[in-house]
Every structure is written in C-alpha cells, then in structure tokens.
Design a protein around this motif. Structure first.
Motif, PDB file in Angstrom:
ATOM      1  N   PRO A  77       0.737  -1.163   0.001  1.00 17.19           N
ATOM      2  CA  PRO A  77      -0.080  -0.043   0.192  1.00 17.19           C
ATOM      3  C   PRO A  77       0.954   1.435   0.158  1.00 17.19           C
ATOM      4  CG  PRO A  77      -1.028  -1.463   1.493  1.00 17.19           C
ATOM      5  CD  PRO A  77       0.488  -2.125   1.327  1.00 17.19           C
ATOM      6  N   ILE A  78       0.805   2.136  -1.063  1.00 17.80           N
ATOM      7  CA  ILE A  78       1.351   3.405  -1.022  1.00 17.80           C
ATOM      8  C   ILE A  78       1.180   4.258  -0.306  1.00 17.80           C
ATOM      9  CG2 ILE A  78       1.990   5.094  -2.541  1.00 17.80           C
ATOM     10  CD1 ILE A  78       1.506   3.343  -5.135  1.00 17.80           C
ATOM     11  N   PHE A  79      -0.152   4.548   0.184  1.00 15.03           N
ATOM     12  CA  PHE A  79      -0.590   5.409   1.079  1.00 15.03           C
ATOM     13  C   PHE A  79      -0.250   5.141   2.451  1.00 15.03           C
ATOM     14  CE2 PHE A  79      -4.013   7.605   3.607  1.00 15.03           C
ATOM     15  CZ  PHE A  79      -3.864   8.718   3.263  1.00 15.03           C
ATOM     16  N   LYS A  80      -0.409   3.797   2.782  1.00 14.05           N
ATOM     17  CA  LYS A  80       0.182   3.492   4.188  1.00 14.05           C
ATOM     18  C   LYS A  80       1.558   3.863   4.472  1.00 14.05           C
ATOM     19  CE  LYS A  80      -0.068  -0.626   7.294  1.00 14.05           C
ATOM     20  NZ  LYS A  80      -0.511  -1.872   7.282  1.00 14.05           N
ATOM     21  N   GLY A  81       2.374   3.642   3.208  1.00 12.02           N
ATOM     22  CA  GLY A  81       3.653   4.037   3.508  1.00 12.02           C
ATOM     23  C   GLY A  81       3.899   5.395   3.553  1.00 12.02           C
ATOM     24  N   PHE A  82       3.286   6.394   2.717  1.00 12.52           N
ATOM     25  CA  PHE A  82       3.419   7.699   2.744  1.00 12.52           C
ATOM     26  C   PHE A  82       3.140   8.133   4.081  1.00 12.52           C
ATOM     27  CE2 PHE A  82       1.187  11.975   2.478  1.00 12.52           C
ATOM     28  CZ  PHE A  82       2.596  12.731   2.230  1.00 12.52           C
ATOM     29  N   THR A  83       1.919   7.719   4.719  1.00 14.20           N
ATOM     30  CA  THR A  83       1.430   8.146   6.041  1.00 14.20           C
ATOM     31  C   THR A  83       2.443   8.019   7.287  1.00 14.20           C
ATOM     32  OG1 THR A  83      -0.921   7.695   5.179  1.00 14.20           O
ATOM     33  CG2 THR A  83      -0.578   8.034   7.683  1.00 14.20           C
ATOM     34  N   LEU A  84       2.826   6.837   7.375  1.00 18.52           N
ATOM     35  CA  LEU A  84       3.863   6.573   8.003  1.00 18.52           C
ATOM     36  C   LEU A  84       4.995   7.619   8.316  1.00 18.52           C
ATOM     37  CD1 LEU A  84       5.138   4.934  10.591  1.00 18.52           C
ATOM     38  CD2 LEU A  84       5.842   3.073   8.777  1.00 18.52           C
ATOM     39  N   ALA A 195       9.906   3.063   3.069  1.00 16.89           N
ATOM     40  CA  ALA A 195      11.417   3.752   3.037  1.00 16.89           C
ATOM     41  C   ALA A 195      11.597   4.550   2.147  1.00 16.89           C
ATOM     42  CB  ALA A 195      12.269   2.579   2.802  1.00 16.89           C
ATOM     43  N   ILE A 196      10.884   4.695   0.658  1.00 14.99           N
ATOM     44  CA  ILE A 196      10.910   5.233  -0.336  1.00 14.99           C
ATOM     45  C   ILE A 196      10.500   6.974   0.268  1.00 14.99           C
ATOM     46  CG2 ILE A 196      10.122   6.206  -2.450  1.00 14.99           C
ATOM     47  CD1 ILE A 196       9.994   3.093  -3.221  1.00 14.99           C
ATOM     48  N   PHE A 197       9.368   7.080   0.923  1.00 17.63           N
ATOM     49  CA  PHE A 197       8.765   8.283   1.396  1.00 17.63           C
ATOM     50  C   PHE A 197       9.567   8.843   2.384  1.00 17.63           C
ATOM     51  CE2 PHE A 197       4.658   6.780  -1.157  1.00 17.63           C
ATOM     52  CZ  PHE A 197       4.580   7.956  -1.699  1.00 17.63           C
ATOM     53  N   LEU A 198      10.012   7.886   3.126  1.00 20.75           N
ATOM     54  CA  LEU A 198      10.955   8.494   4.359  1.00 20.75           C
ATOM     55  C   LEU A 198      12.161   9.101   3.652  1.00 20.75           C
ATOM     56  CD1 LEU A 198      11.275   8.425   7.388  1.00 20.75           C
ATOM     57  CD2 LEU A 198      12.318   6.292   7.159  1.00 20.75           C
ATOM     58  N   HIS A 199      12.841   8.507   2.863  1.00 25.65           N
ATOM     59  CA  HIS A 199      14.063   8.915   2.164  1.00 25.65           C
ATOM     60  C   HIS A 199      13.598  10.176   1.474  1.00 25.65           C
ATOM     61  CE1 HIS A 199      17.832   7.576  -0.235  1.00 25.65           C
ATOM     62  NE2 HIS A 199      17.901   8.760   0.097  1.00 25.65           N
ATOM     63  N   PHE A 200      12.616  10.341   0.674  1.00 27.76           N
ATOM     64  CA  PHE A 200      12.303  11.248  -0.103  1.00 27.76           C
ATOM     65  C   PHE A 200      11.841  12.753   0.915  1.00 27.76           C
ATOM     66  CE2 PHE A 200       7.974  13.591  -1.581  1.00 27.76           C
ATOM     67  CZ  PHE A 200       8.689  14.364  -2.328  1.00 27.76           C
ATOM     68  N   LEU A 201      11.026  12.448   1.888  1.00 26.93           N
ATOM     69  CA  LEU A 201      10.744  13.577   2.692  1.00 26.93           C
ATOM     70  C   LEU A 201      11.757  14.184   3.327  1.00 26.93           C
ATOM     71  CD1 LEU A 201       7.194  12.418   4.006  1.00 26.93           C
ATOM     72  CD2 LEU A 201       7.512  14.126   2.606  1.00 26.93           C
ATOM     73  N   MET A 202      12.692  13.224   4.020  1.00 27.25           N
ATOM     74  CA  MET A 202      13.923  13.903   4.366  1.00 27.25           C
ATOM     75  C   MET A 202      14.678  14.304   3.693  1.00 27.25           C
ATOM     76  SD  MET A 202      15.127  10.569   7.282  1.00 27.25           S
ATOM     77  CE  MET A 202      14.507  10.774   9.000  1.00 27.25           C
ATOM     78  N   ASN A 203      15.152  14.062   2.457  1.00 27.40           N
ATOM     79  CA  ASN A 203      15.872  15.018   1.480  1.00 27.40           C
ATOM     80  C   ASN A 203      14.871  16.084   1.132  1.00 27.40           C
ATOM     81  OD1 ASN A 203      17.601  12.537   1.345  1.00 27.40           O
ATOM     82  ND2 ASN A 203      17.332  12.319  -0.773  1.00 27.40           N
ATOM     83  N   LEU A 204      13.716  15.943   0.917  1.00 29.35           N
ATOM     84  CA  LEU A 204      13.054  17.295   0.485  1.00 29.35           C
ATOM     85  C   LEU A 204      13.000  18.313   1.507  1.00 29.35           C
ATOM     86  CD1 LEU A 204      11.032  18.482  -1.292  1.00 29.35           C
ATOM     87  CD2 LEU A 204       9.203  17.602   0.201  1.00 29.35           C
TER      88      LEU A 204
END
Length: 263
Positions: A77-84, A195-204
C-alpha cells in the motif's frame, strides 16, 4: 552446486553486472537522454531505468515464479507507506521551519532528482535488491544482510565533501541511515514505499530549507532528523504491539535466521 551457493553466485554476478553498467554507462545514457528530451529529470530517470535492467534480470533468474513488483516490494500500500513516513518526519519539517529559512530559489528539476528520483531508485537498489533480497530469501540475518549494502550506500555519498572530518561524518550518517531505512522497510511488512517516502521527505526538507551543503549537517539539522528517527521508531513499535504483530528483526536473527524466510 548447492542451492545456496548458486543463489549467491547469481546474485553477486548480477550485482556486479549492474555496478559495471552503472559505473561506465549511466552518465552517457543520461547525456544521450537529455539531448533528446531536453530535461535533466527525464534523463535521470531514464538512465536509472536502463541501468536497473541487470538487477531485474537477476531477480527473475533467482525467483522466476514471483512477480517483479513483489520482489521489489512495490506491491504494498502506497498511502500507508506515505502516512507513516510523513507522520514520522513531521518533527523534522516543523523544526526546520522554525530554525532555518526557505531557500531563495528552487530549481524543480534539480529538486526532483535530489529528492523523489534519488529516493525511489536508491531504495530499490540498496534496500529492496541489495539488502532485501538477501534477507528475505536466505538464512542471513538482518546485520549480515545489510552490512555490504549499507557500506556501499555510505560510499556512494562521499562525493559531497573533500574534508576528512566531514567525510567521516557523512559515511557514518549514511551507513546508519541505511540500516534504519532497512529496519523500517522490514518492520512495515516489507513495504518499500515506507522507506521511499521516508528517504524522499527527509531529502526534501533538507533541500527546501537552508540546512547544510551536505548530509553531515549541523546541530539543529541533525537534532530534528534524530527526533524524527525516534518518532518513526516509536510509531512502528507501537503499531506492531497494538496489532499484536511479531517483530521482524529480533536479537535472535541479527546474524543468522533459524530458518529460511520467504516473504
């Protein structure tokens, strides 16, 4: 030849082919694509997609019956990953808004490359393939599976500085960061999107605020990053306990699993 030896031999040969392909052809593919598309972002994505081919072939040889999205953990689930990821990195966002100014000018193609594109492809290469494949489909434990991938992940970030002290800081931060991303990936039911969204948001957040020129950072930059890491850890542990789910990483499987896991 035993099954395990065959697995590791194909895995090593496949990654070696990818590494050779990436080292010698990534830049030329990127340049060729940029000349055609007139877009740095498109060229970056195209170069990654082409150089990933040896890894895809390797996975299909090793585990031919499984879907490639499953093997790369992109079927979760993409949304679940993004939410966390978003909830856990809120302290970082809020802290940066308080202590740092927003950058004066944003180049969106550069921002895309340094945040979303890099996060997506690096998580596929390092967490899903290099670490995830070994952990999921062999008896090696968490640290045994993650050591080489995390060392390599740290090494590829050393271009950010020439200063010895900063290089040591960058290496340590990115090595530990790789272990943390891998832990989150495994404990979120093998959802690579976390992990993708965590990496993305920290970089952002690092990119849109005037935090630091490289990942070594400064006191407040690293403080709020650490608070976010603690927050994510607490959220993951709370969710696992609330839903009465077993932890994937335990003291017993840090180096060797008692049985082969095929997740």
């Amino acid at each position: 030849m035993s099954k395990n030896i065959r697995f590791f031999l194909i895995f090593i040969l496949g990654f070696t082919a990818y590494y050779f392909f990436d080292t010698f052809f990534f830049k030329s593919i990127q340049t060729f694509s940029k000349n055609l598309s007139h877009s740095k972002a498109v060229a970056h994505v195209t170069a990654y997609l082409i150089t990933l081919i040896p890894l895809i072939i390797t996975l299909k040889i090793l585990l031919s019956k499984r879907n490639i999205l499953d093997l790369l953990s992109l079927n979760k689930p993409i949304f679940k990953g993004f939410t966390l990821a978003f909830t856990g990195t809120l302290p970082m966002l809020i802290g940066y808004m308080i202590h740092f100014k927003a950058v004066n000018k944003i180049y969106f193609e550069t921002l895309f490359i340094n945040t979303l594109s890099s996060a997506f492809f690096e998580e596929i290469i390092f967490r899903a393939f290099l670490i995830g494949t070994i952990y999921r489909f062999t008896r090696l434990g968490f640290l045994s599976s993650a050591l080489f991938g995390s060392l390599l992940f740290a090494q590829v970030h050393l271009y950010q500085s020439q200063n010895i002290t900063e290089l040591m800081e960058i290496f340590a931060i990115t090595f530990l960061g790789s272990l943390f991303f891998a832990w989150v990936y495994f404990e979120s039911e093998y959802n690579l999107w976390t992990a993708i969204f965590l990496h993305f948001l920290m970089n952002l957040y690092w990119e849109i605020f005037t935090v630091s020129e490289n990942v070594s950072g400064n006191f407040y930059g690293n403080l709020y990053k650490l608070v976010s890491i603690v927050a994510i850890t607490v959220i993951v542990i709370y969710a696992k306990r609330k839903n009465k789910l077993p932890f994937e990483i335990t003291w017993k499987n840090l180096f060797i699993k008692t049985r082969e896991v095929q997740s």
